[in-house]
Design a protein around this motif. Structure first.
Motif, PDB file in Angstrom:
ATOM      1  N   PRO A   1      81.807  21.766 -25.873  1.00 51.83           N
ATOM      2  CA  PRO A   1      81.600  22.880 -25.837  1.00 51.83           C
ATOM      3  C   PRO A   1      82.431  23.735 -26.697  1.00 51.83           C
ATOM      4  CG  PRO A   1      81.358  21.835 -23.693  1.00 51.83           C
ATOM      5  CD  PRO A   1      81.535  21.370 -24.840  1.00 51.83           C
ATOM      6  N   THR A   2      83.568  23.331 -27.028  1.00 45.57           N
ATOM      7  CA  THR A   2      84.299  24.150 -27.851  1.00 45.57           C
ATOM      8  C   THR A   2      85.532  23.782 -29.235  1.00 45.57           C
ATOM      9  OG1 THR A   2      86.204  23.240 -26.521  1.00 45.57           O
ATOM     10  CG2 THR A   2      85.372  25.081 -25.539  1.00 45.57           C
ATOM     11  N   GLU A   3      84.761  22.564 -29.156  1.00 45.54           N
ATOM     12  CA  GLU A   3      85.262  21.884 -30.546  1.00 45.54           C
ATOM     13  C   GLU A   3      84.358  21.498 -31.706  1.00 45.54           C
ATOM     14  OE1 GLU A   3      88.123  19.232 -29.015  1.00 45.54           O
ATOM     15  OE2 GLU A   3      86.890  19.511 -28.067  1.00 45.54           O
ATOM     16  N   GLN A   4      84.291  21.763 -32.695  1.00 43.96           N
ATOM     17  CA  GLN A   4      83.612  21.396 -34.228  1.00 43.96           C
ATOM     18  C   GLN A   4      84.380  20.412 -34.571  1.00 43.96           C
ATOM     19  OE1 GLN A   4      82.310  24.610 -36.520  1.00 43.96           O
ATOM     20  NE2 GLN A   4      82.243  25.141 -34.232  1.00 43.96           N
ATOM     21  N   ILE A   5      83.396  19.873 -36.065  1.00 46.82           N
ATOM     22  CA  ILE A   5      83.362  18.612 -37.195  1.00 46.82           C
ATOM     23  C   ILE A   5      83.272  19.906 -38.235  1.00 46.82           C
ATOM     24  CG2 ILE A   5      84.036  17.079 -38.570  1.00 46.82           C
ATOM     25  CD1 ILE A   5      85.812  16.795 -35.736  1.00 46.82           C
ATOM     26  N   VAL A   6      84.783  20.307 -39.395  1.00 44.54           N
ATOM     27  CA  VAL A   6      84.368  20.588 -40.401  1.00 44.54           C
ATOM     28  C   VAL A   6      84.662  19.889 -41.415  1.00 44.54           C
ATOM     29  CG1 VAL A   6      84.615  23.260 -39.113  1.00 44.54           C
ATOM     30  CG2 VAL A   6      86.278  22.393 -40.472  1.00 44.54           C
ATOM     31  N   ARG A   7      84.181  20.306 -42.793  1.00 48.39           N
ATOM     32  CA  ARG A   7      84.791  19.189 -43.810  1.00 48.39           C
ATOM     33  C   ARG A   7      86.222  20.184 -44.516  1.00 48.39           C
ATOM     34  NH1 ARG A   7      80.284  19.202 -49.042  1.00 48.39           N
ATOM     35  NH2 ARG A   7      81.689  17.896 -49.905  1.00 48.39           N
ATOM     36  N   LYS A   8      87.116  19.806 -45.084  1.00 43.80           N
ATOM     37  CA  LYS A   8      88.438  19.708 -44.967  1.00 43.80           C
ATOM     38  C   LYS A   8      88.456  20.771 -46.741  1.00 43.80           C
ATOM     39  CE  LYS A   8      93.310  18.762 -45.441  1.00 43.80           C
ATOM     40  NZ  LYS A   8      94.257  17.903 -45.323  1.00 43.80           N
TER      41      LYS A   8
END
Ligand code: ADP
Ligand code: TMP
Length: 252
Positions: free
Chosen positions: A76-83
């Motif tokens: 609910p409060t986290e996501q993975i993104v490209r650095k």
């Protein structure tokens, strides 16, 4: 995927390293700030709303041909993104006069602009994110001319797509701030977040008069100006944006 050490704690998010050097773990915070942190509050529920809203907006932009750093929402409060290697720029696009544009240039809030205005601010807390032009950006080493050209063109396209997207849920996109960075293979991508924290969003279901014009005092704000101007809780407004975006996502 494994969450590793904290890389950066910002005003709205924490950024963590992961066991994949190309990916970051983003945690949205319940914190709201205004005036470069001069006003600061904890607001329960904000992190979940902004995490979800950003994921939905980036998904919708992707359907419209605009790629972003988003890999996936993981909680609910986290996501993975490209650095990314970020440009230290706040890239602002304006369609209607408001905020610092109205204040600085004496244009009444709500006045439609004859064409979209693109502005750059240098991301620097000690300097209070000053307004800069292309020459400033080049001599400061913020971005080179070629990158600025690409950033500007991409920002204008994002404005077109976002304006359409929000119009389809009866929201006027008055202005917004985005950030961009470069991937390890040199591609410029939209990064950071797009939420009611970073946009001015006016409800056209309620705001328009018989002549279609938005009048001062009639503005139904669905964004962080509610917090900036002490107009009440931001949560119902952010929930309204989320519900409309969910409706849009389900409609196709
Ligand atoms: P601030 O730094 O303004 O307080 P945040 O709390 O939102 O803002 O912190 C997020 C930070 O992470 C920002 O400095 C932003 O530039 C940076 N950032 C956003 N997306 C990425 C990305 N994909 N890669 C690296 N840094 C990012
Ligand atoms: P401004 O009118 O205060 O310059 O803001 C323009 C837009 O940029 C508005 O939608 C709010 C957003 N914004 C941010 O997301 N972060 C900031 O630090 C500032 C100053 C503005």
């Amino acid at each position: 995927m494994e969450k590793l050490g904290l890389l950066y704690q910002g005003k709205a998010k924490k950024m963590y390293a992961t066991d994949d050097p190309e990916l970051l773990w983003v945690e949205y915070l319940n914190q709201a700030t205004a005036g470069n942190g001069a006003k600061k509050e904890q607001i329960a529920g904000k992190a979940e709303l902004n995490n979800r809203i950003t994921a939905l907006v980036f998904d919708e932009l992707k359907k419209r041909g605009i790629d972003s750093h988003l890999v996936r929402q993981i909680s609910p409060t986290e996501q993975i993104v490209r650095k990314m290697t970020m440009f230290p720029l706040e890239i602002v696009q304006r369609n209607v006069a408001a905020g610092s544009f109205s204040k600085r240039l004496g244009v009444t809030e709500g006045t439609p602009l004859s064409e979209p205005v693109l502005e750059f601010y240098y991301k620097s807390d000690p300097l209070n994110d000053p307004f800069i032009n292309d020459d400033d950006a080049v001599v400061l080493g913020v971005a080179n001319r070629e990158d600025l050209k690409e950033i500007s063109a991409l920002a204008r396209t994002i404005n077109e797509k976002l304006t359409e997207l929000f119009a389809s849920i009866d929201v006027l996109l008055v202005d917004f701030k985005i950030e961009m960075g470069k991937t390890s293979d040199g591609k410029i991508l939209l990064a950071d977040e797009i939420t009611p924290d970073t946009c001015r969003l006016w409800d056209t279901r309620k705001a328009a008069g018989d002549d279609g014009a938005v009048k001062d005092g009639d503005i139904e704000r669905l964004d962080k100006d509610i917090f900036r101007k002490d107009l009440g809780s931001i949560i119902p407004a952010y929930e309204e944006i989320l519900h409309r975006l969910e409706g849009l996502a389900q409609s196709h």
